[in-house]
Scaffold this motif. Sequence first.
Motif, PDB file in Angstrom:
ATOM      1  N   VAL A   1      -3.502  -8.637   4.007  1.00  0.00           N
ATOM      2  CA  VAL A   1      -4.531  -8.475   5.034  1.00  0.00           C
ATOM      3  C   VAL A   1      -5.820  -9.186   4.643  1.00  0.00           C
ATOM      4  O   VAL A   1      -6.631  -9.512   5.510  1.00  0.00           O
ATOM      5  N   TRP A   2      -6.028  -9.407   3.340  1.00  0.00           N
ATOM      6  CA  TRP A   2      -7.213 -10.115   2.882  1.00  0.00           C
ATOM      7  C   TRP A   2      -6.801 -11.441   2.249  1.00  0.00           C
ATOM      8  O   TRP A   2      -5.835 -11.506   1.492  1.00  0.00           O
TER       9      TRP A   2
ATOM     10  N   PRO B   1       0.819  -1.204   0.000  1.00  0.00           N
ATOM     11  CA  PRO B   1       0.000   0.000   0.000  1.00  0.00           C
ATOM     12  C   PRO B   1       0.851   1.251   0.000  1.00  0.00           C
ATOM     13  O   PRO B   1       2.025   1.222   0.345  1.00  0.00           O
TER      14      PRO B   1
ATOM     15  N   TRP C   1      -6.972   5.537   6.472  1.00  0.00           N
ATOM     16  CA  TRP C   1      -6.198   4.764   5.500  1.00  0.00           C
ATOM     17  C   TRP C   1      -4.794   5.332   5.407  1.00  0.00           C
ATOM     18  O   TRP C   1      -4.628   6.552   5.412  1.00  0.00           O
TER      19      TRP C   1
ATOM     20  N   ARG D   1      -2.046  -5.663  -0.377  1.00  0.00           N
ATOM     21  CA  ARG D   1      -0.894  -5.081   0.316  1.00  0.00           C
ATOM     22  C   ARG D   1      -0.030  -6.207   0.859  1.00  0.00           C
ATOM     23  O   ARG D   1      -0.419  -7.367   0.859  1.00  0.00           O
TER      24      ARG D   1
ATOM     25  N   LEU E   1     -10.010 -11.735   7.011  1.00  0.00           N
ATOM     26  CA  LEU E   1      -9.270 -10.521   7.330  1.00  0.00           C
ATOM     27  C   LEU E   1      -8.140 -10.938   8.258  1.00  0.00           C
ATOM     28  O   LEU E   1      -8.362 -11.316   9.403  1.00  0.00           O
TER      29      LEU E   1
ATOM     30  N   PRO F   1      -7.697  -1.597   6.273  1.00  0.00           N
ATOM     31  CA  PRO F   1      -7.765  -2.191   4.938  1.00  0.00           C
ATOM     32  C   PRO F   1      -9.040  -1.770   4.221  1.00  0.00           C
ATOM     33  O   PRO F   1     -10.050  -1.450   4.845  1.00  0.00           O
TER      34      PRO F   1
ATOM     35  N   THR G   1     -10.791  -6.409  -2.975  1.00  0.00           N
ATOM     36  CA  THR G   1     -10.125  -6.262  -1.686  1.00  0.00           C
ATOM     37  C   THR G   1      -8.751  -5.647  -1.882  1.00  0.00           C
ATOM     38  O   THR G   1      -8.095  -5.897  -2.902  1.00  0.00           O
ATOM     39  N   GLU G   2      -8.322  -4.862  -0.922  1.00  0.00           N
ATOM     40  CA  GLU G   2      -7.034  -4.159  -1.061  1.00  0.00           C
ATOM     41  C   GLU G   2      -5.874  -5.144  -1.042  1.00  0.00           C
ATOM     42  O   GLU G   2      -5.800  -6.036  -0.198  1.00  0.00           O
TER      43      GLU G   2
END
Length: 554
Positions: A525-526, A285, A449, A521, A552, A453, A518-519
């Motif tokens: 995280v996901w 990120p 942010w 990074r 998560l 997430p 989903t993000e």
Amino acid sequence: QGSVVGRERAKELFASMAQAMKLACWALLSLQAAGQNGTQGVLLLQQRATHHVAAVDKEACYDAQPGDSCFQAVKWAMDVGIKEHPDWYPNLSEESSFEAFQEHLHKGGHGNCNTPCSQPTTALPTTNSPTPRTTTQHTTTGTTAVATTSPAQPESGCHTAVRGEECFNAVVWAMNHGIVNHPNWYPDWLKPSMGFELFQEALHLDNKGSCRLPCPKKQLEDASRDGAALLGECKGNCLGDDGQCLEGLRCGHLDHESQVHGCAGKGTQGWSYCFDPVWLDRPTPTTSTTSTTTPWPAPLAGDVYLRLMTFNVYWKDLESHERMQGISQAIADRNADIAVITEQWGQKFQMLELVRKKSGRNYVFCTNGPQESMWDGDILYDADVFEEIADGVESLGDDRGLSWAVLKHREKRRGILVYGLHTICCGHEDVHLEHAMDFASHLQSRGDWPSLPVLLMGDLNAGEDSESLRAYKGQQVNAFGKVWKLPVAMSDAFRERNSEASGATFHKWNLRLDYILTERRWPAVWHTRSAWVNYGVPGGSDHYPLVADVILKR
């Protein structure tokens, strides 16, 4: 007189610089023979070398001599190349003569080599390398280096680069030189020790080197257990227990015809297989010095298992008894913890009451901001699972809105920044890209942010290969006279777990327009456990619900 001396001094300096340029070009040309070139700068120097390095007539024979670029290339091929990459030198062996190696490099167009005058002791075939073509890449800073590429490959699907392709050269250079000398050119998650495929994916995500996504390297394997022996990568059944895998690997479940991260093949449905977590969500990120605006206690240890859903319920006649009952039942049956519902207006709270009764769950809608005044993505969540910290709707123009909410998991105290979106239909990619940038701008404006997430769901009215979806996935997009680049990279949950299924969510055109993003990074995280489209649900919508079971990660 002083000016004359100055001119003479300048000539001396220029002569020294020219000699240095020759030496640099010789070194780079030898790297080419080793398969180490491939960046634009190397290729540009290679072309310039034909003007700065004295060479004999390329049509004449010439036996390479010490100090020649060809001599260095042949020596490398004989001492290193044939040992490490014998497949690069068909019909040659470690016992083949210097002239045979020189002839091979000459026929392959490597090392600035002429055909040798001395007769090679080994007959050589004509190279089967694809005929290169020359392209020019344009960037925001103007036209840059001329790159040599092999004939174009199809753009869709995965493809691991092979020798002779522009991407292969770019990956090799990045692994051996780029990340060592210019680490700031690469994302933080990419380390020098990582393998070829991860470097290729990094170049693909950054739209460099004409690289496509690499294919998974290993096949799923149903392994026989030898006592307490632990399972290796892509082997199963690890029974959902990370402790059954070798150190550093994790156990992933195979269901809904999904694939295990970093592995190819079908495997056995319902089994779990060990995988390398580096294949999860890799892009890093964008960092921020802004602290979170959400003052809750530190999260508790442990993963959070969630079900997500996005569903365009279709506005027409939604207030009718048959449609309202059917749509409410479809939503209740999905049993999602968080959902984005699009194309509902005044029927919102009537639908909510029915969903609560049919599901037995304490569902609520986010209510702040100019709700029901524009087409947006209404955020629905179970209030027994999440606490709403903040929410709102941002106008995007064109009667479209961006819904957002900060939700905190009550048990684990984990926060999520959730977005709901319904862009205009269809083919208006210039507007879709503007909406993507509006999403990114709001994201950056939030102090939550990157501490929290990100999750984006809704009807994006765009195909998987569209400019806007590529932008959401972190790629730089050049379109409509602009360069579009988001500060965040998102992962398509459905495609992450389904490599072949179409995933159509709009049945009239058999297209997928709805997404759960989903993000991405590093560390991840996901993690998407499974994702699917529910066909045949009641209610008469022209869309199908898209559902994903995710974790998560702590």
